[in-house]
Design a protein around this motif. Structure first.
Motif, PDB file in Angstrom:
ATOM      1  N   GLU A   1      -8.462  12.720   5.715  1.00  0.00           N
ATOM      2  CA  GLU A   1      -9.793  12.724   6.334  1.00  0.00           C
ATOM      3  C   GLU A   1      -9.816  13.593   7.590  1.00  0.00           C
ATOM      4  O   GLU A   1     -10.780  14.332   7.827  1.00  0.00           O
ATOM      5  N   ARG A   2      -8.771  13.524   8.395  1.00  0.00           N
ATOM      6  CA  ARG A   2      -8.724  14.315   9.622  1.00  0.00           C
ATOM      7  C   ARG A   2      -8.785  15.818   9.309  1.00  0.00           C
ATOM      8  O   ARG A   2      -9.525  16.564   9.961  1.00  0.00           O
ATOM      9  N   GLU A   3      -8.026  16.263   8.308  1.00  0.00           N
ATOM     10  CA  GLU A   3      -8.028  17.683   7.956  1.00  0.00           C
ATOM     11  C   GLU A   3      -9.374  18.106   7.371  1.00  0.00           C
ATOM     12  O   GLU A   3      -9.887  19.190   7.683  1.00  0.00           O
TER      13      GLU A   3
ATOM     14  N   LYS B   1     -13.197  14.397  -2.199  1.00  0.00           N
ATOM     15  CA  LYS B   1     -14.624  14.496  -2.529  1.00  0.00           C
ATOM     16  C   LYS B   1     -15.469  13.604  -1.625  1.00  0.00           C
ATOM     17  O   LYS B   1     -16.540  13.993  -1.173  1.00  0.00           O
ATOM     18  N   ARG B   2     -14.958  12.392  -1.360  1.00  0.00           N
ATOM     19  CA  ARG B   2     -15.716  11.474  -0.505  1.00  0.00           C
ATOM     20  C   ARG B   2     -15.804  11.994   0.920  1.00  0.00           C
ATOM     21  O   ARG B   2     -16.869  11.975   1.540  1.00  0.00           O
TER      22      ARG B   2
ATOM     23  N   PHE C   1       0.864  -1.179   0.000  1.00  0.00           N
ATOM     24  CA  PHE C   1       0.000   0.000   0.000  1.00  0.00           C
ATOM     25  C   PHE C   1       0.905   1.236   0.000  1.00  0.00           C
ATOM     26  O   PHE C   1       1.569   1.524   0.992  1.00  0.00           O
ATOM     27  N   LYS C   2       0.914   1.955  -1.109  1.00  0.00           N
ATOM     28  CA  LYS C   2       1.777   3.120  -1.226  1.00  0.00           C
ATOM     29  C   LYS C   2       1.013   4.395  -0.882  1.00  0.00           C
ATOM     30  O   LYS C   2      -0.194   4.386  -0.718  1.00  0.00           O
ATOM     31  N   THR C   3       1.747   5.490  -0.769  1.00  0.00           N
ATOM     32  CA  THR C   3       1.114   6.783  -0.545  1.00  0.00           C
ATOM     33  C   THR C   3       0.128   7.047  -1.674  1.00  0.00           C
ATOM     34  O   THR C   3       0.432   6.768  -2.841  1.00  0.00           O
ATOM     35  N   PRO C   4      -1.066   7.568  -1.384  1.00  0.00           N
ATOM     36  CA  PRO C   4      -2.095   7.752  -2.409  1.00  0.00           C
ATOM     37  C   PRO C   4      -1.616   8.552  -3.614  1.00  0.00           C
ATOM     38  O   PRO C   4      -0.898   9.540  -3.481  1.00  0.00           O
ATOM     39  N   GLU C   5      -2.040   8.105  -4.797  1.00  0.00           N
ATOM     40  CA  GLU C   5      -1.737   8.824  -6.030  1.00  0.00           C
ATOM     41  C   GLU C   5      -2.676  10.017  -6.171  1.00  0.00           C
ATOM     42  O   GLU C   5      -3.678  10.129  -5.466  1.00  0.00           O
ATOM     43  N   ALA C   6      -2.357  10.913  -7.118  1.00  0.00           N
ATOM     44  CA  ALA C   6      -3.113  12.164  -7.272  1.00  0.00           C
ATOM     45  C   ALA C   6      -4.607  11.908  -7.481  1.00  0.00           C
ATOM     46  O   ALA C   6      -5.450  12.573  -6.859  1.00  0.00           O
ATOM     47  N   ALA C   7      -4.946  10.949  -8.348  1.00  0.00           N
ATOM     48  CA  ALA C   7      -6.362  10.679  -8.625  1.00  0.00           C
ATOM     49  C   ALA C   7      -7.073  10.184  -7.371  1.00  0.00           C
ATOM     50  O   ALA C   7      -8.223  10.563  -7.102  1.00  0.00           O
ATOM     51  N   ALA C   8      -6.394   9.328  -6.608  1.00  0.00           N
ATOM     52  CA  ALA C   8      -6.997   8.804  -5.377  1.00  0.00           C
ATOM     53  C   ALA C   8      -7.160   9.906  -4.332  1.00  0.00           C
ATOM     54  O   ALA C   8      -8.127   9.912  -3.573  1.00  0.00           O
ATOM     55  N   VAL C   9      -6.217  10.847  -4.295  1.00  0.00           N
ATOM     56  CA  VAL C   9      -6.315  11.969  -3.351  1.00  0.00           C
ATOM     57  C   VAL C   9      -7.549  12.816  -3.677  1.00  0.00           C
ATOM     58  O   VAL C   9      -8.314  13.195  -2.786  1.00  0.00           O
ATOM     59  N   ARG C  10      -7.755  13.114  -4.952  1.00  0.00           N
ATOM     60  CA  ARG C  10      -8.942  13.893  -5.354  1.00  0.00           C
ATOM     61  C   ARG C  10     -10.222  13.172  -4.960  1.00  0.00           C
ATOM     62  O   ARG C  10     -11.163  13.780  -4.437  1.00  0.00           O
ATOM     63  N   GLU C  11     -10.264  11.864  -5.232  1.00  0.00           N
ATOM     64  CA  GLU C  11     -11.455  11.086  -4.899  1.00  0.00           C
ATOM     65  C   GLU C  11     -11.688  11.060  -3.399  1.00  0.00           C
ATOM     66  O   GLU C  11     -12.822  11.151  -2.924  1.00  0.00           O
ATOM     67  N   ALA C  12     -10.599  10.950  -2.631  1.00  0.00           N
ATOM     68  CA  ALA C  12     -10.723  10.938  -1.171  1.00  0.00           C
ATOM     69  C   ALA C  12     -11.275  12.263  -0.659  1.00  0.00           C
ATOM     70  O   ALA C  12     -12.142  12.286   0.219  1.00  0.00           O
TER      71      ALA C  12
END
Length: 385
Positions: free
Chosen positions: A300-302, A270-271, A257-268
């Motif tokens: 999520e915390r921020e 928004k979620r 499990f690596k540090t989230p990629e840019a696309a995953a960060v955007r999705e996170a």
């Protein structure tokens, strides 16, 4: 009748809940089926709805959410000294939200699920599904959430080893506790997660560890070897360098499990914003850049902090974001701060003076890069020292 495979899964889930006499859970699942099939299979949805109406819910019965614990049908093993349960248990519905994963992880985990669902086909070819896997990654990248999601997709309970209960103060008891917990999990199909396995499976060459911990490694090696194909054994670690090399060879699959990629960060983002997404919509790209290198739990915390501040009317959204960017800019290198300044100039109406105050980049540098039509290009994350 729609997707046959999906319908079979829904039927199997209904039968499982009924046979386990989990009446309220069965009612909740049936209500979801009504909503799910109302548009595609109206006759089926109406029939299920009639069944629900003909048997009213018991008065005072709680309507539980997807996460349900602990399981009532079996008594979990306990430590004889403290009487603490050795396992934590969860049973989630298949509709549980999928974790945010990279394409590579989705492929690996998707195959793992399909192997389980097509075990008969594999058996006909003399093969067995993957029995064990070890999740490797920094805290907050989704290892435990992924274990819960996997168990939900497979329709089996998830058991998580509780290290605080397993590690008994009595000499020799820890190994017995570990065996008792794993023997319990072997009784039927399940997913067993050995979280923070590095705490009990350290290299046996480490002279700093007492003999008890070294004996635990031997127990774990034996248990992994004996783990049945009917269950899925998972382990998770934040410190792979501490684990005994012999254990690595026992696991069928290593999932990083690596540090989230840019696309995953955007999705996170928004979620996690949920109903407040509209308030932050124009800041999504800015936040995605600022959150680079952080874990999902950090993001999520921020985001939750932002939402609370907005709900209480503490500060306008723009002020919250600007303060956060200014704080994050302190830990950025010069090029990252320049990229941030260019992005702010492109995505916002902030003056160059304000952008300079926020990022620490001079106005001359901002003018230079914006006049050249520079754009922010995601860069490879530099290896840590």
């Amino acid at each position: 009748m729609g997707d046959t495979s999906e319908l079979k899964n829904d039927l199997a889930q209904t039968i499982r809940l009924a046979l386990a006499e989990q009446t309220e859970d069965a009612r909740l699942f049936a209500a979801r089926l009504v909503r799910k099939y109302r548009s595609t299979e109206p006759d089926l949805a109406e029939q299920i709805d009639l069944f629900l109406r003909s048997k009213p819910n018991r008065a005072g019965a709680p309507l539980r959410k997807a996460a349900m614990a602990p399981l009532p049908e079996q008594v979990l093993p306990v430590d004889d000294e403290s009487r603490l349960s050795l396992l934590k248990s969860y049973r989630d519905f298949p509709e549980r939200d999928a974790p945010l994963l990279s394409a590579h992880l989705e492929g690996a985990l998707g195959q793992l699920i399909q192997e389980r669902k097509q075990a008969v086909r594999l058996a006909a070819l003399g093969l067995t599904p993957t029995r064990s896997a070890i999740f490797v990654g920094q805290p907050g990248v989704g290892k435990t959430l992924t274990a819960r999601w996997l168990a939900a997709q497979l329709g089996v309970p998830l058991y998580v080893l509780d290290l605080t209960a397993v590690m008994s103060s009595l000499l020799g008891r820890s190994g017995s506790n570990l065996r008792a917990a794993m023997d319990f999990a072997k009784r039927g199909p399940c997913v067993l997660l050995l979280d923070e396995i590095d705490a009990i499976a350290k290299r046996r060459s480490d002279d700093a560890d007492v003999g008890e911990l070294k004996r635990l490694v031997t127990v774990i090696l034996q248990e992994v070897d004996d783990w049945p194909a009917t269950g899925l054994l998972l382990a998770a670690t934040n410190h792979p360098e501490l684990i005994d090399p012999a254990l690595w060879r026992r696991f069928d699959l290593i999932v990083e499990f690596k540090t989230p990629e840019a696309a995953a960060v955007r999705e996170a983002i928004k979620r996690f914003l949920g109903p407040d997404l509209a308030l932050f919509e124009r800041w999504i790209e800015i936040l995605a850049f600022t959150f680079r290198g952080l874990s999902f739990s950090d993001i999520e915390r921020e985001i939750q902090r932002f939402r609370r501040a907005v709900a209480l009317g503490a500060k306008p959204v723009a002020d919250l974001i600007e303060v956060f960017i200014k704080t994050r800019a302190l830990s950025m290198d010069r090029q990252d701060r320049i990229d941030m300044a260019v992005l702010l100039a492109k995505e916002t109406r902030l003056s160059q003076h304000s952008i300079s105050e926020i990022t620490g980049v001079s106005r001359d540098t901002i003018r230079k890069y914006t006049s050249q039509g520079s754009t922010v290009v995601p860069r490879r994350r530099r290896p840590e020292a």
